[in-house]
Design a protein around this motif. Structure first.
Motif, short mmCIF file in Angstrom:
data_model
loop_
_atom_site.label_atom_id
_atom_site.label_comp_id
_atom_site.label_asym_id
_atom_site.label_seq_id
_atom_site.Cartn_x
_atom_site.Cartn_y
_atom_site.Cartn_z
N SER A 1 0.82 -1.21 0.00
CA SER A 1 0.00 0.00 0.00
C SER A 1 0.86 1.26 0.00
N ALA A 2 2.04 1.19 0.63
CA ALA A 2 2.93 2.35 0.60
C ALA A 2 3.31 2.69 -0.83
N LEU A 3 3.53 1.65 -1.65
CA LEU A 3 3.89 1.87 -3.05
C LEU A 3 2.73 2.50 -3.82
N TYR A 4 1.60 1.83 -3.81
CA TYR A 4 0.52 2.34 -4.68
C TYR A 4 -0.10 3.62 -4.14
N ARG A 5 -0.06 3.84 -2.83
CA ARG A 5 -0.57 5.11 -2.31
C ARG A 5 0.30 6.28 -2.76
N ASP A 6 1.60 6.03 -2.90
CA ASP A 6 2.47 7.08 -3.42
C ASP A 6 2.10 7.42 -4.85
N PHE B 1 11.99 10.46 -15.65
CA PHE B 1 11.44 10.27 -17.00
C PHE B 1 11.26 11.60 -17.72
N THR B 2 10.87 12.64 -16.99
CA THR B 2 10.73 13.95 -17.61
C THR B 2 12.07 14.45 -18.13
N TYR B 3 13.12 14.28 -17.33
CA TYR B 3 14.46 14.72 -17.73
C TYR B 3 15.01 13.86 -18.86
N ALA B 4 14.82 12.54 -18.76
CA ALA B 4 15.40 11.63 -19.75
C ALA B 4 14.81 11.84 -21.14
N PHE B 5 13.51 12.12 -21.21
CA PHE B 5 12.85 12.25 -22.51
C PHE B 5 12.56 13.71 -22.87
N GLY B 6 12.90 14.63 -21.97
CA GLY B 6 12.67 16.04 -22.26
C GLY B 6 11.23 16.38 -22.49
N SER B 7 10.32 15.70 -21.77
CA SER B 7 8.88 15.90 -21.98
C SER B 7 8.14 15.71 -20.67
N ASP B 8 7.22 16.63 -20.37
CA ASP B 8 6.39 16.47 -19.18
C ASP B 8 5.50 15.24 -19.30
N ARG B 9 5.06 14.94 -20.51
CA ARG B 9 4.19 13.78 -20.72
C ARG B 9 4.86 12.49 -20.26
N ALA B 10 6.17 12.38 -20.49
CA ALA B 10 6.89 11.17 -20.11
C ALA B 10 6.88 10.94 -18.60
N GLY B 11 6.68 12.01 -17.82
CA GLY B 11 6.60 11.84 -16.37
C GLY B 11 5.47 10.94 -15.94
N THR B 12 4.42 10.82 -16.77
CA THR B 12 3.31 9.94 -16.46
C THR B 12 3.76 8.50 -16.30
N VAL B 13 4.84 8.12 -17.01
CA VAL B 13 5.36 6.75 -16.91
C VAL B 13 5.77 6.44 -15.47
N GLY B 14 6.36 7.42 -14.78
CA GLY B 14 6.76 7.20 -13.40
C GLY B 14 5.58 6.87 -12.51
N ILE B 15 4.45 7.57 -12.70
CA ILE B 15 3.26 7.29 -11.90
C ILE B 15 2.73 5.89 -12.21
N VAL B 16 2.68 5.55 -13.49
CA VAL B 16 2.15 4.24 -13.90
C VAL B 16 3.01 3.12 -13.32
N LEU B 17 4.32 3.28 -13.33
CA LEU B 17 5.21 2.23 -12.81
C LEU B 17 5.00 2.01 -11.32
N VAL B 18 4.84 3.09 -10.56
CA VAL B 18 4.63 2.95 -9.11
C VAL B 18 3.30 2.27 -8.83
N LEU B 19 2.25 2.65 -9.56
CA LEU B 19 0.95 2.01 -9.38
C LEU B 19 1.02 0.53 -9.73
N ALA B 20 1.70 0.20 -10.82
CA ALA B 20 1.83 -1.19 -11.23
C ALA B 20 2.62 -2.00 -10.22
N ALA B 21 3.70 -1.43 -9.67
CA ALA B 21 4.49 -2.12 -8.66
C ALA B 21 3.66 -2.40 -7.41
N GLY B 22 2.86 -1.41 -6.99
CA GLY B 22 1.99 -1.61 -5.85
C GLY B 22 0.95 -2.69 -6.10
N LEU B 23 0.40 -2.73 -7.32
CA LEU B 23 -0.58 -3.76 -7.67
C LEU B 23 0.03 -5.15 -7.60
#
Length: 241
Positions: A66-71, A201-223
């Motif tokens: 829950s600590a993972l997915y709540r983040d 992810f935002t820095y690596a791809f130079g795009s704010d949109r890419a930051g969404t990947v970070g949120i998705v990965l944390v949610l998936a790890a928590g799941l």
């Protein structure tokens, strides 16, 4: 926008005041207990977690998952407004209206999901959040953000609410207060994870949109971490010896 913050502050003060003025203070169970200090408190925290793992391991598994997915869920609200403006083209005023709408939708999701059982709701909500997060990586424009953002709210609200209900299911009897404290503490312990991945992810791809990947990965790890956790009506307490 500044007035909205003042309204929220007044709202909080008005509805918090009855607790301070009317709720009786419960006397401590051990009035002669020594004060631990900062270092001693963390030692006690580690000792409590070890003891809890020996007697009720699935409770510890749930605290970690829950600590993972709540983040990740917290990051949806913390960074969703930023992404709405920089990626999907919403005006700041529209973000405030969207914030009201997503909370209403989240409440409706809680009402519907409350009939399904807490673990099923959390698992389904996390899976739905991951799917919608992937979709948001590819769509553009305010209309698409409104549609899929509100769908995301339909999942985020039940996941947050049912997590607390599920904690009671996996808490050993007479340890509920301690477990809610550990629930808050473990959540704070990993609260850096989603923001850090968003930044990477935002820095690596130079795009704010890419930051969404970070949120998705944390949610998936928590799941993934949540799936093995057993969900009895009341977690049995094993003897540590």
């Amino acid at each position: 926008m500044r007035i909205a913050v003042l309204v929220a502050a007044v709202w909080f003060a008005v509805f918090a005041a009855p607790m301070f003025l009317l709720l009786p203070e419960t006397p401590p169970a051990t009035p002669d207990a020594p004060k631990l200090g900062v270092v001693g408190s963390y030692r006690r925290l580690v000792a409590d977690l070890r003891e809890l793992y020996r007697t009720s391991p699935h409770t510890v598994y749930f605290l970690g998952a829950s600590a993972l997915y709540r983040d990740g869920l917290n990051a949806v609200f913390a960074f969703g407004g930023v992404l709405a403006v920089t990626v999907y083209g919403l005006e700041p005023g529209q973000v405030l209206i969207f914030g009201v709408a997503i909370n209403v939708v989240a409440a409706l999701g809680c009402v519907v999901g409350g009939r399904l059982g807490p673990k099923a709701v959390v698992v389904g909500s996390l899976a739905g959040s991951v799917a919608v997060g992937v979709v948001l990586l590819f769509v553009s424009g305010p209309t698409m953000f409104w549609i899929f953002g509100l769908v995301l709210g339909l999942f985020v609200g039940p996941a947050q609410a049912s997590s607390r209900s599920y904690l009671l299911r996996v808490s050993p009897a007479r340890q509920e207060g301690q477990l809610f404290g550990l629930y808050a503490t473990t959540g704070r312990a990993v609260s850096f994870l989603a923001p850090a991945l968003i930044g990477v992810f935002t820095y690596a791809f130079g795009s704010d949109r890419a930051g969404t990947v970070g949120i998705v990965l944390v949610l998936a790890a928590g799941l993934v971490a949540l799936l093995p956790v057993r969900s009895p009506d009341r977690a049995p307490v094993r003897s540590a010896v």
